[in-house]
Design an enzyme around this catalytic site. Structure first.
Site, PDB file in Angstrom:
ATOM      1  N   GLU A 191       0.991   5.615   0.558  1.00 45.10           N
ATOM      2  CA  GLU A 191       0.391   6.898   0.921  1.00 45.10           C
ATOM      3  C   GLU A 191       1.105   7.951   0.080  1.00 45.10           C
ATOM      4  OE1 GLU A 191      -2.220   7.110   2.746  1.00 45.10           O
ATOM      5  OE2 GLU A 191      -2.178   5.042   3.490  1.00 45.10           O
ATOM      6  N   ASP A 196      -3.104  -0.461   6.792  1.00 50.69           N
ATOM      7  CA  ASP A 196      -3.975  -0.856   5.680  1.00 50.69           C
ATOM      8  C   ASP A 196      -3.540  -2.186   5.083  1.00 50.69           C
ATOM      9  OD1 ASP A 196      -5.574   1.331   6.013  1.00 50.69           O
ATOM     10  OD2 ASP A 196      -4.919   2.400   4.223  1.00 50.69           O
ATOM     11  N   HIS A 238      -5.599   4.199   6.848  1.00 48.77           N
ATOM     12  CA  HIS A 238      -4.967   5.268   6.075  1.00 48.77           C
ATOM     13  C   HIS A 238      -3.511   5.494   6.427  1.00 48.77           C
ATOM     14  CE1 HIS A 238      -8.807   6.019   4.277  1.00 48.77           C
ATOM     15  NE2 HIS A 238      -9.348   6.347   5.423  1.00 48.77           N
ATOM     16  N   ASP A 262       0.847  -1.192   0.000  1.00 49.72           N
ATOM     17  CA  ASP A 262       0.000   0.000   0.000  1.00 49.72           C
ATOM     18  C   ASP A 262       0.881   1.240   0.000  1.00 49.72           C
ATOM     19  OD1 ASP A 262      -2.721   1.249   0.307  1.00 49.72           O
ATOM     20  OD2 ASP A 262      -1.784   2.040   2.117  1.00 49.72           O
TER      21      ASP A 262
END
Length: 228
Positions: free
Chosen positions: A23, A166, A161, A21
């Site tokens: 960000e 996540d 988040h 994942d």
């Protein structure tokens, strides 16, 4: 694994994979940058190793992004830049299938862009998007966010988040989805997942005025249909 050809999107469960994942500073792979990447190496459905790094994006993090992921300029001030971190991630992933939520239209675009930018090659691992799988498993759902799936399966959404949180949430979701796919396959052994020839999204049986037909789950962006 770096190469000259992008990997294929798969619609299946695999017990060995790397779930990841990102960000970012925003939603555009044209103007935004990665500020965190996390990944879990999974073997036989269990987490075997993890990788997580903050990234200095070389630009201020917009307030709107910080509100979502709680990552600030101060936190990434002394973090490495993405060329270094991306190389570590590629080595961590090796030849494994990559798994993530909405990676087809988001995370993979950043990974492809920056592999080309820093290494002159692309990442050639095949990948599985749990959002696309959710459209196969739950065709009637209006929303299929990671939090929706986690809540459905009774998985905690604490820490959502942030990339590593996540990842851990989505790893559990993917394992449950694997069981759903196995159940559907057993019930429809003569009816494997059928992919749209135009956009490669799964096709699903629908009922219309003149009976059943195959319709693309990418509707309304893709309106491809086929007779059954």
């Amino acid at each position: 694994m770096l190469g000259n050809i992008e990997g294929k999107q798969l619609y299946k469960y695999t017990a060995n994979y790397v779930l990841f994942d990102l960000e970012t500073t925003g939603i555009s792979c044209n103007t935004d940058e990665v500020i965190e990447i996390s990944a879990l190496k999974v073997r036989n459905g269990r987490i075997a190793d993890e990788f997580s790094e903050l990234v200095n994006p070389g630009m201020p993090i917009p307030y709107a992004a910080s509100r979502v992921n709680n990552i600030t300029d101060r936190m990434v001030k002394d973090a490495p830049h993405f060329n270094e971190v991306l190389e570590q991630f590629v080595n961590f992933a090796g030849n494994d299938v990559l798994v993530g939520h909405n990676i087809c239209t988001f995370d993979m675009k950043f990974i492809y862009r920056d592999c080309e930018r820093y290494f002159g090659k692309t990442i050639s691992n095949d990948y599985i998007d749990t959002l696309r799988l959710a459209k196969v498993i739950f065709p009637d759902w209006k929303h299929r966010r990671l939090s929706d799936l986690a809540e459905y399966y009774g998985i905690s959404t604490d820490g959502a988040h942030r990339a590593l949180a996540d990842c851990k949430m989505n790893q559990q979701v993917f394992e449950y989805m694997g069981k759903e796919l196995s159940k559907q396959s057993a019930e429809n052994s003569t009816d494997p997942i059928k992919l749209c020839p135009e956009c490669n999204m799964p096709m699903q049986k629908r009922s219309g005025r003149y009976g059943q037909f195959w319709g693309c789950t990418g509707f309304p962006r893709c309106r491809h249909t086929e007779n059954i």
